[in-house]
Enzyme design. Sequence first.
Site, short mmCIF file in Angstrom:
data_model
loop_
_atom_site.label_atom_id
_atom_site.label_comp_id
_atom_site.label_asym_id
_atom_site.label_seq_id
_atom_site.Cartn_x
_atom_site.Cartn_y
_atom_site.Cartn_z
CE LYS A 165 -61.88 61.51 83.33
NZ LYS A 165 -61.33 61.41 84.71
CE1 TYR A 195 -59.40 64.31 80.34
CE2 TYR A 195 -61.02 65.48 79.01
CZ TYR A 195 -60.56 65.05 80.25
OH TYR A 195 -61.26 65.36 81.39
CB THR A 234 -64.96 64.95 81.29
OG1 THR A 234 -65.24 65.86 80.26
CG2 THR A 234 -64.37 63.71 80.63
CG ASP A 235 -68.93 68.06 79.21
OD1 ASP A 235 -67.70 67.92 79.08
OD2 ASP A 235 -69.50 69.16 79.09
CD GLU A 236 -63.56 67.58 77.02
OE1 GLU A 236 -62.82 67.13 76.14
OE2 GLU A 236 -63.25 68.56 77.73
P1 NAD Z 1 -55.58 68.53 86.78
O1 NAD Z 1 -54.82 68.11 85.56
O2 NAD Z 1 -55.53 69.94 87.23
O3 NAD Z 1 -55.13 67.63 88.04
C1 NAD Z 1 -54.90 66.26 87.94
C2 NAD Z 1 -54.21 65.82 89.23
O4 NAD Z 1 -54.00 64.39 89.15
C3 NAD Z 1 -52.81 66.43 89.42
O5 NAD Z 1 -52.65 66.81 90.77
C4 NAD Z 1 -51.86 65.29 89.05
O6 NAD Z 1 -50.61 65.38 89.73
C5 NAD Z 1 -52.67 64.10 89.52
N1 NAD Z 1 -52.28 62.85 88.82
C6 NAD Z 1 -52.08 62.69 87.49
N2 NAD Z 1 -51.74 61.41 87.23
C7 NAD Z 1 -51.73 60.76 88.42
C8 NAD Z 1 -51.49 59.42 88.82
N3 NAD Z 1 -51.15 58.49 87.91
N4 NAD Z 1 -51.59 59.09 90.13
C9 NAD Z 1 -51.92 60.03 91.06
N5 NAD Z 1 -52.15 61.32 90.73
C10 NAD Z 1 -52.07 61.67 89.44
O7 NAD Z 1 -57.08 68.06 86.49
P2 NAD Z 1 -58.45 68.73 86.94
O8 NAD Z 1 -58.85 69.75 85.95
O9 NAD Z 1 -58.37 69.07 88.38
O10 NAD Z 1 -59.43 67.48 86.75
C11 NAD Z 1 -59.63 66.53 87.79
C12 NAD Z 1 -60.55 65.44 87.30
O11 NAD Z 1 -61.78 66.01 86.87
C13 NAD Z 1 -60.01 64.68 86.09
O12 NAD Z 1 -60.35 63.33 86.24
C14 NAD Z 1 -60.74 65.29 84.90
O13 NAD Z 1 -60.90 64.35 83.87
C15 NAD Z 1 -62.08 65.63 85.54
N6 NAD Z 1 -62.79 66.76 84.93
C16 NAD Z 1 -62.16 67.95 84.71
C17 NAD Z 1 -62.87 69.01 84.17
C18 NAD Z 1 -62.23 70.36 83.94
O14 NAD Z 1 -62.87 71.24 83.34
N7 NAD Z 1 -61.02 70.59 84.41
C19 NAD Z 1 -64.23 68.86 83.85
C20 NAD Z 1 -64.85 67.62 84.09
C21 NAD Z 1 -64.11 66.58 84.65
P1 TYD Z 2 -59.93 73.86 77.31
O1 TYD Z 2 -59.88 74.83 78.43
O2 TYD Z 2 -58.65 73.24 76.84
O3 TYD Z 2 -60.99 72.74 77.71
P2 TYD Z 2 -61.64 71.55 76.78
O4 TYD Z 2 -60.86 71.37 75.55
O5 TYD Z 2 -61.54 70.39 77.72
O6 TYD Z 2 -63.06 71.99 76.52
O7 TYD Z 2 -60.60 74.59 76.08
C1 TYD Z 2 -61.89 75.17 76.17
C2 TYD Z 2 -62.29 75.62 74.79
O8 TYD Z 2 -61.42 76.68 74.40
C3 TYD Z 2 -62.12 74.54 73.73
O9 TYD Z 2 -63.18 74.65 72.78
C4 TYD Z 2 -60.79 74.86 73.08
C5 TYD Z 2 -60.71 76.37 73.19
N1 TYD Z 2 -59.35 76.93 73.33
C6 TYD Z 2 -58.95 77.99 72.51
O10 TYD Z 2 -59.73 78.47 71.64
N2 TYD Z 2 -57.69 78.48 72.67
C7 TYD Z 2 -56.81 77.98 73.56
O11 TYD Z 2 -55.65 78.47 73.65
C8 TYD Z 2 -57.24 76.92 74.42
C9 TYD Z 2 -56.32 76.33 75.45
C10 TYD Z 2 -58.53 76.43 74.26
#
Ligand code: NAD
Ligand code: TYD
Length: 355
Positions: free
Chosen positions: A162, A158, A132-134
């Site tokens: 990561k 988080y 992630t960019d975070e």
């Molecule tokens: P998500 O929370 O929707 O899905 C995570 C998946 O991992 C789930 O299916 C869960 O059951 C599985 N999981 C959790 N712990 C596990 C373990 N110990 N062993 C096997 N499986 C396990 O997450 P997402 O939003 O799909 O994100 C996927 C990846 O992308 C993550 O690594 C996250 O850090 C990264 N990412 C997400 C975003 C975003 O905006 N959602 C952005 C950048 C990077």
């Molecule tokens: P989120 O979808 O949780 O992603 P991340 O924290 O990984 O960026 O949140 C996106 C942005 O929205 C973040 O700045 C937090 C804000 N946010 C709210 O303002 N209200 C909410 O209920 C949630 C879940 C997030």
Amino acid sequence: MILVTGAAGFIGSNFVHAWFAAKREPLLNLDRLTYAGNPANLAAVQDDPRYGFVHGDIGDRAAVRELLRHHRPRAVVNFAAESHVDRSIHGPDAFVTTNIVGTFHLLEAVREYWQELPDAERAAFRFLHVSTDEVYGALTPEAPAFRESHAYAPTSPYSASKAASDHLVRAWHHTYGLPVLTTNCSNNYGPYQFPEKLIPLVILHALEGKPLPVYGDGMQVRDWLYVEDHCRAVMRVLEAGRPGEVYNVGGWDERPNLDVVRRICRLLDAARPRLDGSPYETQLAFVPDRPGHDRRYAIDARKIERELGWRPQETFESGLAKTVRWYLEHPDWVEGVTSGAYRSWVTGHYGQGLA
Ligand code: NAD
Ligand code: TYD
């Protein structure tokens, strides 16, 4: 075949669909099915002979080792993680366990397998870590977007977990020569996203007539990328990325949260007007800010474009319109994920008044 971890989650399941739309190669999903892992995301492929599912934990080194020996994948793509910042604030343990310790065990199992491969297979093998960019921390309003060389400065449990996993992945390359690739992507949105994240939460709360919770002043900025664009980027990096390299992936689309929420309201006003005719924006509710809330993230995605020819295909406008439509057209999926455990998270996190 390839092994994909966490493919029952939001991005992973979109990746599976994108993979089978583009390729014939089999894909095995290893997922622990936490609250975020949802087999319904993969209902469309469950009878596809190219798809396999193993219920398991990336931190179970012996099981992963066995899986690798048995299936002999040519690559591992690691999506598995705990992924929600607010949950990491309420309970960081699972984040350290899965994101750090789990990734460590996964890397060790993969290293052992990879070292025993015949030369040609060893050279072709890839471990792609999805991050992630975070991990880069927060930007001031005028600062240039994150490049791959930006120093790590994670601020939440988080992002810290990561960041730690990224460091482990990098070290396994530097020390053992494991051919790893890392992608650091901005905020994703699209189909199958669990409605604890901002965009699906706002869509569903709006439709249910509930308050739309905006943290603090709503002027925190995120760079949004439609999930299918992210999946294409991961496929492209897997195919042509240089081992040991990091690729930042983003949508070139920075928005303050308030704009995002308002845009969703307008899309719903047009697609599913409120019964009383007033705009959905009347449901907007400012709530106390997230502790340590990062003010701004922005991705400089020039490297992946220059080296691998990837660019996002969706704009925020087109991607958000598709996303809103998807949630409107999939009430059964929504019903399935917004039952029991989800409701108790919303009540616990936002309080009875907002839930
Ligand atoms: P998500 O929370 O929707 O899905 C995570 C998946 O991992 C789930 O299916 C869960 O059951 C599985 N999981 C959790 N712990 C596990 C373990 N110990 N062993 C096997 N499986 C396990 O997450 P997402 O939003 O799909 O994100 C996927 C990846 O992308 C993550 O690594 C996250 O850090 C990264 N990412 C997400 C975003 C975003 O905006 N959602 C952005 C950048 C990077
Ligand atoms: P989120 O979808 O949780 O992603 P991340 O924290 O990984 O960026 O949140 C996106 C942005 O929205 C973040 O700045 C937090 C804000 N946010 C709210 O303002 N209200 C909410 O209920 C949630 C879940 C997030």
